[in-house]
Design a protein around this motif. Structure first.
Motif, PDB file in Angstrom:
ATOM      1  N   GLY A 106       0.816  -1.098   0.023  1.00  0.00           N
ATOM      2  CA  GLY A 106      -0.551  -0.210   0.443  1.00  0.00           C
ATOM      3  C   GLY A 106       1.145   1.272  -0.131  1.00  0.00           C
ATOM      4  N   ALA A 107       0.119   2.140   0.178  1.00  0.00           N
ATOM      5  CA  ALA A 107       0.811   3.760   0.505  1.00  0.00           C
ATOM      6  C   ALA A 107       1.736   3.465   1.659  1.00  0.00           C
ATOM      7  CB  ALA A 107       0.111   4.371   0.247  1.00  0.00           C
ATOM      8  N   VAL A 108       3.058   2.919   1.803  1.00  0.00           N
ATOM      9  CA  VAL A 108       4.070   2.344   3.031  1.00  0.00           C
ATOM     10  C   VAL A 108       4.553   4.156   3.056  1.00  0.00           C
ATOM     11  CG1 VAL A 108       5.937   1.537   3.675  1.00  0.00           C
ATOM     12  CG2 VAL A 108       4.861   0.531   1.528  1.00  0.00           C
ATOM     13  N   VAL A 109       4.760   4.715   2.900  1.00  0.00           N
ATOM     14  CA  VAL A 109       4.797   6.323   3.019  1.00  0.00           C
ATOM     15  C   VAL A 109       4.177   6.697   4.342  1.00  0.00           C
ATOM     16  CG1 VAL A 109       6.038   8.540   2.616  1.00  0.00           C
ATOM     17  CG2 VAL A 109       6.674   6.758   1.181  1.00  0.00           C
ATOM     18  N   GLU A 110       2.638   7.137   3.866  1.00  0.00           N
ATOM     19  CA  GLU A 110       1.891   7.956   4.031  1.00  0.00           C
ATOM     20  C   GLU A 110       1.053   6.594   5.533  1.00  0.00           C
ATOM     21  OE1 GLU A 110      -3.172   9.079   2.663  1.00  0.00           O
ATOM     22  OE2 GLU A 110      -2.468   7.291   2.056  1.00  0.00           O
ATOM     23  N   GLN A 111       1.411   5.908   5.267  1.00  0.00           N
ATOM     24  CA  GLN A 111       1.119   4.614   6.230  1.00  0.00           C
ATOM     25  C   GLN A 111       1.592   4.830   7.510  1.00  0.00           C
ATOM     26  OE1 GLN A 111      -0.746   1.795   3.394  1.00  0.00           O
ATOM     27  NE2 GLN A 111       0.734   1.083   3.691  1.00  0.00           N
ATOM     28  N   THR A 112       2.327   4.810   7.071  1.00  0.00           N
ATOM     29  CA  THR A 112       4.309   4.887   7.775  1.00  0.00           C
ATOM     30  C   THR A 112       3.952   6.321   8.902  1.00  0.00           C
ATOM     31  OG1 THR A 112       5.529   3.441   6.976  1.00  0.00           O
ATOM     32  CG2 THR A 112       6.516   4.810   8.449  1.00  0.00           C
ATOM     33  N   GLY A 113       3.830   7.789   8.698  1.00  0.00           N
ATOM     34  CA  GLY A 113       3.432   8.376   8.963  1.00  0.00           C
ATOM     35  C   GLY A 113       2.341   8.490   9.765  1.00  0.00           C
ATOM     36  N   ALA A 114       0.825   7.981   9.414  1.00  0.00           N
ATOM     37  CA  ALA A 114      -0.213   8.061   9.965  1.00  0.00           C
ATOM     38  C   ALA A 114      -0.375   7.235  10.973  1.00  0.00           C
ATOM     39  CB  ALA A 114      -0.995   7.478   8.969  1.00  0.00           C
ATOM     40  N   PHE A 115       0.528   6.138  11.042  1.00  0.00           N
ATOM     41  CA  PHE A 115       1.257   4.977  12.308  1.00  0.00           C
ATOM     42  C   PHE A 115       1.461   5.981  13.347  1.00  0.00           C
ATOM     43  CE2 PHE A 115       3.779   2.204  14.709  1.00  0.00           C
ATOM     44  CZ  PHE A 115       2.975   1.095  15.103  1.00  0.00           C
ATOM     45  N   ALA A 116       2.680   6.500  13.514  1.00  0.00           N
ATOM     46  CA  ALA A 116       4.164   7.573  13.450  1.00  0.00           C
ATOM     47  C   ALA A 116       3.017   7.926  14.306  1.00  0.00           C
ATOM     48  CB  ALA A 116       4.631   7.885  13.243  1.00  0.00           C
ATOM     49  N   ALA A 117       2.342   8.404  13.641  1.00  0.00           N
ATOM     50  CA  ALA A 117       1.504   9.906  14.661  1.00  0.00           C
ATOM     51  C   ALA A 117       0.723  10.212  15.309  1.00  0.00           C
ATOM     52  CB  ALA A 117       0.723  11.068  13.106  1.00  0.00           C
ATOM     53  N   GLY A 118       0.153   8.670  15.273  1.00  0.00           N
ATOM     54  CA  GLY A 118      -0.603   7.813  16.793  1.00  0.00           C
ATOM     55  C   GLY A 118      -0.207   6.978  17.875  1.00  0.00           C
ATOM     56  N   ARG A 119       1.588   7.465  17.535  1.00  0.00           N
ATOM     57  CA  ARG A 119       2.196   6.667  18.393  1.00  0.00           C
ATOM     58  C   ARG A 119       3.345   8.137  19.357  1.00  0.00           C
ATOM     59  NH1 ARG A 119       1.446   1.509  19.285  1.00  0.00           N
ATOM     60  NH2 ARG A 119       3.465   1.101  19.134  1.00  0.00           N
ATOM     61  N   ASP A 120       2.222   9.721  19.512  1.00  0.00           N
ATOM     62  CA  ASP A 120       3.268  10.547  20.338  1.00  0.00           C
ATOM     63  C   ASP A 120       3.144   9.922  21.825  1.00  0.00           C
ATOM     64  OD1 ASP A 120       3.882  12.851  20.805  1.00  0.00           O
ATOM     65  OD2 ASP A 120       3.409  14.472  19.461  1.00  0.00           O
ATOM     66  N   VAL A 121       4.212   9.778  22.134  1.00  0.00           N
ATOM     67  CA  VAL A 121       4.163   9.868  23.861  1.00  0.00           C
ATOM     68  C   VAL A 121       3.146  10.733  24.465  1.00  0.00           C
ATOM     69  CG1 VAL A 121       6.242   8.411  23.742  1.00  0.00           C
ATOM     70  CG2 VAL A 121       6.379  10.786  23.804  1.00  0.00           C
ATOM     71  N   ASP A 122       3.607  12.364  23.760  1.00  0.00           N
ATOM     72  CA  ASP A 122       3.181  13.494  24.827  1.00  0.00           C
ATOM     73  C   ASP A 122       1.292  13.821  24.715  1.00  0.00           C
ATOM     74  OD1 ASP A 122       5.781  14.779  25.455  1.00  0.00           O
ATOM     75  OD2 ASP A 122       5.968  15.122  23.534  1.00  0.00           O
ATOM     76  N   ARG A 123       1.028  12.512  23.266  1.00  0.00           N
ATOM     77  CA  ARG A 123      -0.590  12.508  23.216  1.00  0.00           C
ATOM     78  C   ARG A 123      -0.931  10.572  23.901  1.00  0.00           C
ATOM     79  NH1 ARG A 123      -2.776  12.683  19.126  1.00  0.00           N
ATOM     80  NH2 ARG A 123      -1.043  12.250  17.392  1.00  0.00           N
ATOM     81  N   PRO A 124      -0.883  10.485  25.046  1.00  0.00           N
ATOM     82  CA  PRO A 124      -1.080   9.278  25.748  1.00  0.00           C
ATOM     83  C   PRO A 124      -2.750   8.613  25.196  1.00  0.00           C
ATOM     84  CG  PRO A 124      -0.728  10.878  27.599  1.00  0.00           C
ATOM     85  CD  PRO A 124      -0.798  11.392  26.501  1.00  0.00           C
ATOM     86  N   ASP A 125      -3.059   9.386  25.374  1.00  0.00           N
ATOM     87  CA  ASP A 125      -4.843   9.513  25.164  1.00  0.00           C
ATOM     88  C   ASP A 125      -5.565   8.530  23.816  1.00  0.00           C
ATOM     89  OD1 ASP A 125      -5.178   9.713  27.930  1.00  0.00           O
ATOM     90  OD2 ASP A 125      -5.911  11.638  27.595  1.00  0.00           O
TER      91      ASP A 125
END
Length: 1015
Positions: free
Chosen positions: A258-277
C-alpha cells in the motif's frame, strides 16, 4: 522498567558464548588474515584498456602543444538560473511504484544529485521511502540502454536507429489494420491520466488494438472483495491517522504494502508519547514475520490459511457483543476453539475483541493483498458491523488499479502461437520474467512478426523481442499521476536525456501521426493540452491557463474538487459461498521484497545492500521458516531445501526466522533474474515457478506438495550480528546495559517516571567542553521509528556511500553510515522486536578522539565529531575504541571491486554529491551529521547577515524518515524540538554510563499493551 533479555539472533540466544566471542572482535573470522590481492577480483579488461588508453593519451600529449579537449565543453555562458555551487530544486513525481509520491529533486550544475519528498504533496507529505531515495541510481546506471538495439527475434544483431524502428513499426501497424491482425499493448498499472488518454487514442487509431495490464504485486483481490461486499465502486483509502485500534492480517502496511510512506506517517503520528490518550494499539495477525509485525503491540502468530477462520470467528463474536444478527454468515470454530487448535493466546484474542468493540468507529481491520477476495469480503463485513466505515476516506483512483483477467493472458498466448498477433509492444514491463513459465509467453513471443520493448535497461522480455527501445528515466520524462481522486501531481524532466532515449508515450504518438520527424516535445504538449482541457476547468483558478500551468509545475501537485464517495449497501450474499477449510501440510507465502519490488530494481546496488528490515539479510531471498519447522525438516540456517508445489519447484537457502508460523515457508518475489545488469543478474532465486496462473489475479499463498532437504549449503550474507555493542568492554562500568529501554503505556500514564530512566552526570578527568550559542545534536523517538531503512537509503545517496557487494558484507565490511539495529526479547516462537537507529553519537568526551595518532578525528566548536580524511592513515584505533561500532573502514577500493569496477564507470560519477568527498582506500569514515548541509546553511546565513540557527539544517536521515522520528538542531536552544526531546522524561543515552556524553538522545519505547502483560 521491565528487564528483558534482548537477543539479536537465534545464535545469540542459544549460544551466548559464541556470540560474546564475536562481540569481542572487530572483524568477522578470516577478515584479518594475511591479505592476498590475487584472491580479489582482478583488474577487468575494460579497466585495463581504459588505463592503457589514458597512459597513451598522456604520453602523446606530452610531446605536443595541442591539448585535445575531447567532449569537455567550457562553461563560457552559464544559464541565468544556475549559480555554480548552489543547488536548484524541482518538484516532480516518483514513478518507482504505483504510489507515485511527490518529490523535490535537488540538482547541481544541471544534474540531479538527491531526491526527497515534496512537502506540498498531500499523500506523502515531504517524505520518501528507501526505494524512492535510491532511484537516482537508475538514471545514472551504466547498464542503461543508450540507443535502440535488436533482440533475439530480429534477423539482425547490434544497434539500430530510431528512424528504422519507426519505419518498420508504422508499416507493421498499417499491415495489422489491413490484414485484421491484433495489435497488443502490455502495460503495468497506469497512474497517469494523460498516458491513459494516449493509449485510448492509440486504440482509436488502430482498432484491432487490445491492452493487457498486469501487476505481480497487485491488489486485485482487494478490489474483487469490495465488489463482492458492496457491488461496484472504487476501494476507499483508510484514514489511518484517525484509528485508535488497527488489526492487520498478513498486511505489511509499514513495510511493503500500500501507500507505505503515508501509512507509516499516520501510524507514527498516533504513537506520540505526549498524547498518550490517543496512542494507537496495533494487532498484527501474520504467519511471516513482517516489519509491521515487529512494530505491533500484540502479534498473533497464525498461518495465512487459517486467518479466514479467525476473521469469521471475530465476526460472530462481535455480532453477539453488539447485538447484530450474524447467523446468515458461515461459522467455524469459536475463538476458544481456534486458540486451542492453533496454539493462540486466548487472553490476547479476548482483548482483541474488547478493543475492537470499545473503539467502534475508530478501529480498522485490514487484510493483506496476498489474501483471497473472500477474505477481504469477510473483513469488510467486520468493519461494517463495527461502524469502522467511518474511517473510509477519499477514494483511490480505480482507473490504474485493475489488472486484466488471467483468461486474457492465456488467450493472448494462444493467439500469438496461432499467428493472429501482428504487433506487440511492452510498455516498461517484463512479462517473460514475471508471468509463470507454464504460460509459455517467451516462446509464443517469437511468433509475432514485430515485437518491441520500451525499457530503460535490458530485461528478460526485451532481449526476446525484435527491438529493445530505450526510454527516458523518471528524471528525464514528462508526465502526470494520480492515485487519489482530486490529487494530481506533475512529473517534469530535470535534466536533458543522457542518451538517445525517448519518452514511450511520445513514440506512440509519433506512430499514430506517422508524418514528419519525431517531436520530442510531443508528449509534453499532450500533457499540457490534457491539463488545459480536462484539469484547468475543474480547478476554478482565478488566473489564465499559462499561469496555472506554471504554478502547478512549481508546486508539483494540485488538489481538485471531487465527489464524495458513495458506498453501496452491504450485500446479503457477500459471504454466501465461503467455505472454511483447515490448513493441512506446508504452505508457501510469496511476499513482496522490501526494496526491489517485483525485480525492477535488481541492478540497484544501494537497494540490494539495504538489510532486510527483519532478517537483516542482503543480496538474497531465502526460505524463512520457524525454528520448530526447521528442526522437524532436519535443516538449519544456510542449509538448502527443495520446495515443490503443483506448479513447479525451486531450491532455496534456509533462514530460521523467529516468529514465523509453523508449517509455513515465506519467500520474496523479485529475485533470480537472468538479464538484470551486471549487479543484479543471478542474485537470489526466482520463485515464480511456485505460483499458478491464477496468482495473476488471486492470492499468493499456495500449498506445498513437498519440502525436502537439498544437497549443499549456501551462506546467506547478514548484518544481523555485525557491529554488536561490546558488552564485555563496558561490563566494569555498569552491571546492566540498557541499550534498548522500554515500558508500557499504562505505566507511563500512571507515573511518567515509572520507567526508571536516569541520566546521571559523571565526573571526568577531562575538562568539560563549554559551547557558546550553538551545539548540534539529534534525538530519535523509538516509538515512531518503524525500522524501514529510509534513513539509511537517504544517507547513502547524500554521502556517496559505496556499495561493497555480497562477499564483503558477509565479512562485516558494509559501509553504511547509519544502521537499523533490531533486537529480540521473548522466545523464538513469539519474539518481541525492537528497532534502534544507530549512528555516530558525536560524543563530547569521544574515546575515538583521544587515540588517533594523527588527529584525524577531532571535535569542532559546535559539537561535531569530525573526520579529516586527508590526515587518516587507517590505524583503526578509533574504531577499536568506539563502543557504538559506527565507524567504517575503507579496506580497499570497493568501487573498483563490485562487478568489475561497475561503480567507477561513466556516468556514475555524475551522481555523486559534489559537497561530499568520495573517499579512497585506507581511510575511516562515519556519520558527519551532514556537515556539508551545516556549512551550506552557515554560508547562506552569513550572506544574509545573520547567525545560523538550528532550524536551518535538516540532515538527510531526518528529511527521509517517513515516521518523522528524527529531530536535529541546536541543543542549546530551549525552544527547539531536539532540545525538548533531549529533556523529555523518556529521553536516555545509549551507554551513557561510559561518560562519553553522546549527542544522540533516544526516546524510550512505550508498548500499548494491557496491564497483565507488563508484570
Amino acid at each position: 522498567m521491565n528487564e528483558k533479555n534482548h537477543w539479536r539472533s537465534l545464535r545469540d540466544l542459544q549460544d551466548a558464548g559464541a556470540t560474546e566471542e564475536r562481540k569481542s572482535r572487530e572483524f568477522e573470522p578470516g577478515v584479518t588474515d594475511t591479505f592476498d590481492p590475487s584472491e580479489m577480483s582482478p583488474l577487468s579488461r575494460k579497466q585495463f584498456l581504459a588505463l592503457m588508453a589514458a597512459s597513451a593519451a598522456f604520453g602523446a600529449a606530452g610531446c605536443t602543444n595541442y591539448r585535445d579537449k575531447g567532449e569537455i565543453v567550457p562553461y563560457s555562458k552559464k544559464p541565468e538560473d544556475i549559480t555554480p555551487g548552489r543547488p536548484l530544486y524541482y518538484a516532480s513525481t516518483c514513478t518507482a511504484c504505483t504510489q507515485v509520491c511527490g518529490t523535490l529533486i535537488k540538482t547541481r550544475e544541471g544534474r540531479p544529485v538527491k531526491v526527497d519528498g515534496n512537502p506540498d504533496h498531500p499523500v506523502n507529505r515531504g517524505r520518501l521511502c528507501a526505494t524512492g531515495q535510491a532511484t537516482l541510481l537508475q538514471m545514472y546506471d551504466p547498464a542503461r540502454l543508450r540507443q535502440p538495439h535488436t533482440g533475439a527475434a530480429s534477423a539482425r544483431s547490434g544497434d539500430v536507429t530510431w528512424d528504422r524502428v519507426d519505419t518498420e513499426a508504422v508499416q507493421q501497424l498499417a499491415a495489422c489494420i489491413r490484414d485484421g491482425k491484433q495489435v497488443v499493448l502490455v502495460t503495468g498499472p497506469q497512474t497517469s491520466p494523460s498516458a491513459r488518454k494516449v493509449i485510448t487514442d492509440f486504440k482509436a487509431a488502430f482498432p484491432t488494438t487490445r491492452v493487457l495490464t498486469y501487476d505481480r504485486l497487485h491488489e486485485d483481490t482487494r478490489r474483487r472483495g469490495w465488489e463482492r461486499t458492496y457491488g461496484s465502486g472504487p476501494v476507499p483509502t483508510i484514514m489511518w491517522e484517525k484509528a485508535r485500534v488497527i488489526v492487520t492480517l498478513e498486511a505489511d502496511i509499514l513495510g511493503a504494502e500500500g501507500a507505505v510512506v503515508e501509512q507509516t506517517g499516520a501510524f507514527a503520528a498516533g504513537r506520540d508519547v505526549d498524547r498518550p490518550d490517543d496512542f494507537i494499539r496495533l494487532y498484527a495477525v501474520e504467519g511471516a514475520m513482517s516489519l509491521t509485525g515487529t512494530n505491533a503491540d500484540y502479534r498473533i502468530r497464525l498461518t495465512p490459511a487459517a486467518q479466514l477462520e479467525l476473521v469469521l470467528a471475530l465476526l460472530h463474536e462481535i455480532g453477539r457483543r453488539v447485538n447484530i444478527r450474524t447467523a446468515q454468515y458461515p461459522a467455524g470454530r469459536s475463538l476458544d476453539g481456534l486458540a486451542t487448535a492453533y496454539g493462540l493466546a486466548a487472553p490476547t484474542l479476548a482483548r482483541l475483541i474488547d478493543d475492537l468493540v470499545a473503539a467502534r468507529g475508530k478501529a480498522i481491520v485490514y487484510a493483506g493483498a496476498v489474501h483471497s477476495p473472500e477474505m477481504h469480503a469477510a473483513v469488510n463485513v467486520v468493519n461494517e458491523l463495527l461502524g469502522n466505515t467511518a474511517l473510509y476516506g477519499p477514494v483511490r483512483s480505480a482507473d490504474g488499479a485493475a489488472v486484466s483477467p488471467v483468461e486474457e493472458f492465456t488467450g493472448l498466448v494462444r493467439d500469438m502461437k496461432a499467428g493472429l498477433v501482428g504487433f506487440i509492444a511492452h510498455l516498461d514491463v517484463n512479462p517473460v520474467y514475471h508471468l509463470p513459465a507454464a504460460l509459455g509467453y517467451g516462446a509464443a513471443l517469437a511468433g509475432v512478426p514485430l515485437s518491441v520493448a520500451f525499457v530503460e535497461a535490458e530485461n528478460e522480455t526485451a532481449v526476446a523481442c525484435t527491438y529493445m527501445l530505450p526510454v527516458h528515466s523518471m528524471f528525464e520524462a514528462w508526465g502526470d499521476h494520480s492515485v487519489r481522486d482530486g490529487v494530481l501531481s506533475l512529473q517534469q524532466p530535470v535534466v536533458a536525456p543522457l542518451y538517445a532515449t525517448r519518452q514511450k508515450e511520445a513514440v506512440l504518438l509519433h506512430w499514430m501521426g506517422a508524418s514528419g520527424p519525431f517531436n520530442e516535445s510531443a508528449y509534453r504538449d499532450h500533457v499540457k493540452k490534457y491539463w488545459e482541457t480536462a484539469v484547468y476547468p475543474l480547478a476554478g483558478a482565478a488566473v489564465d491557463f499559462t499561469a496555472f500551468w506554471q504554478s502547478a509545475l512549481h508546486d508539483g501537485v494540485i488538489e481538485l474538487p471531487h465527489a464524495t464517495p458513495v458506498r453501496g449497501a452491504l450485500r446479503a450474499d457477500a459471504l454466501a459461498d465461503i467455505r472454511i477449510t483447515a490448513p493441512t501440510g506446508m504452505s508457501v507465502l510469496v511476499t513482496a521484497a522490501p526494496y526491489i519490488g517485483d525485480g525492477a530494481f535488481n541492478n540497484n546496488g544501494w537497494l540490494q545492500e539495504l538489510p532486510h528490515p527483519v532478517s537483516k539479510i542482503v543480496w538474497d531471498n531465502y526460505a524463512a521458516i520457524a525454528p520448530a519447522t526447521a528442526k522437524r525438516l532436519g535443516v538449519k540456517s544456510d542449509d538448502r531445501i527443495e520446495v515443490s508445489t503443483a506448479n513447479g519447484k525451486v531450491t532455496l537457502p534456509v533462514f530460521e526466522q523467529p516468529g514465523t508460523a509453523e508449517d509455513l515457508i515465506s519467500v520474496a518475489l523479485g529475485y533470480g533474474r537472468t538479464n538484470a545488469g551486471p549487479v543484479g543478474s543471478g542474485v537470489g532465486v526466482d520463485v515464480t515457478p511456485l505460483l499458478s496462473l491464477a496468482a495473476l489475479n488471486g492470492t499468493r499463498v499456495v500449498a506445498a506438495s513437498a519440502v525436502t532437504k537439498a544437497e549443499g549449503s549456501y551462506a546467506l550474507a547478514s548484518t544481523q550480528e555485525h557491529h554488536a555493542l561490546d558488552d564485555t568492554f563496558v561490563k566494569d562500568f555498569h552491571l546492566k546495559r540498557h541499550i534498548i529501554q522500554e515500558g508500557t503505556l499504562e505505566e507511563y500514564r500512571r507515573d511518567p517516571h515509572s520507567l526508571g530512566i536516569e541520566r546521571k552526570e559523571y565526573e571526568s578527568i577531562s575538562p568539560r567542553v563549554e559551547y557558546a550559542g550553538l551545539k548540534w545534536g539529534m534525538a530519535i523517538d523509538l516509538n515512531k521509528c518503524t525500522g524501514c531503512n529510509a534513513c539509511v537509503a537517504g544517507c547513502n545517496v547524500e554521502n556517496n556511500v559505496p556499495v561493497v557487494g555480497r562477499e564483503q558484507v558477509a565479512k562485516g565490511r558494509e559501509m553504511q553510515w547509519i544502521r537499523l539495529d533490531r533486537y529480540y526479547s521473548g522466545t523464538p516462537e513469539d519474539p518481541v522486536a525492537s528497532h534502534q537507529p544507530m549512528l555516530c553519537q558525536h560524543c563530547d568526551n569521544a574515546p575515538c578522539e583521544n587515540v588517533c595518532p594523527v588527529v584525524a578525528t577531532n571535535h569542532s566548536a559546535d559539537g561535531l565529531n569530525q573526520m579529516i580524511y586527508n590526515r587518516c592513515v587507517g590505524t583503526k584505533y578509533c574504531s577499536n575504541n568506539c563502543p557504538y561500532k559506527v565507524r567504517r573502514f575503507n579496506f580497499f577500493n570497493f568501487r573498483d571491486d563490485l562487478a568489475g569496477g561497475y561503480q567507477q564507470e561513466e556516468p556514475l560519477n555524475l551522481m555523486q554529491n559534489p559537497e561530499v568527498t568520495v573517499r579512497s582506500r585506507g581511510v575511516m569514515e562515519k556519520c558527519s551529521f551532514c556537515v556539508q548541509r551545516i556549512m551550506e546553511a552557515r554560508q547562506l546565513a552569513t550572506e544574509q547577515g545573520r547567525t545560523i540557527e538550528g532550524k536551518d539544517v535538516r540532515t538527510a536521515c531526518q528529511e527521509a524518515c517517513p515516521a518523522r522520528a528524527i529531530e536535529f538542531g541546536n541543543v542549546l536552544d530551549p525552544a527547539s524540538p531536539v532540545t525538548k526531546m533531549r529533556e523529555h522524561q523518556l529521553g536516555y543515552d545509549v551507554l551513557g554510563e561510559l561518560n562519553v556524553r553522546p549527542n544522540v538522545t533516544y526516546i524510550a519505547r512505550l508498548r500499548n499493551i494491557h496491564s497483565e502483560k507488563s508484570a
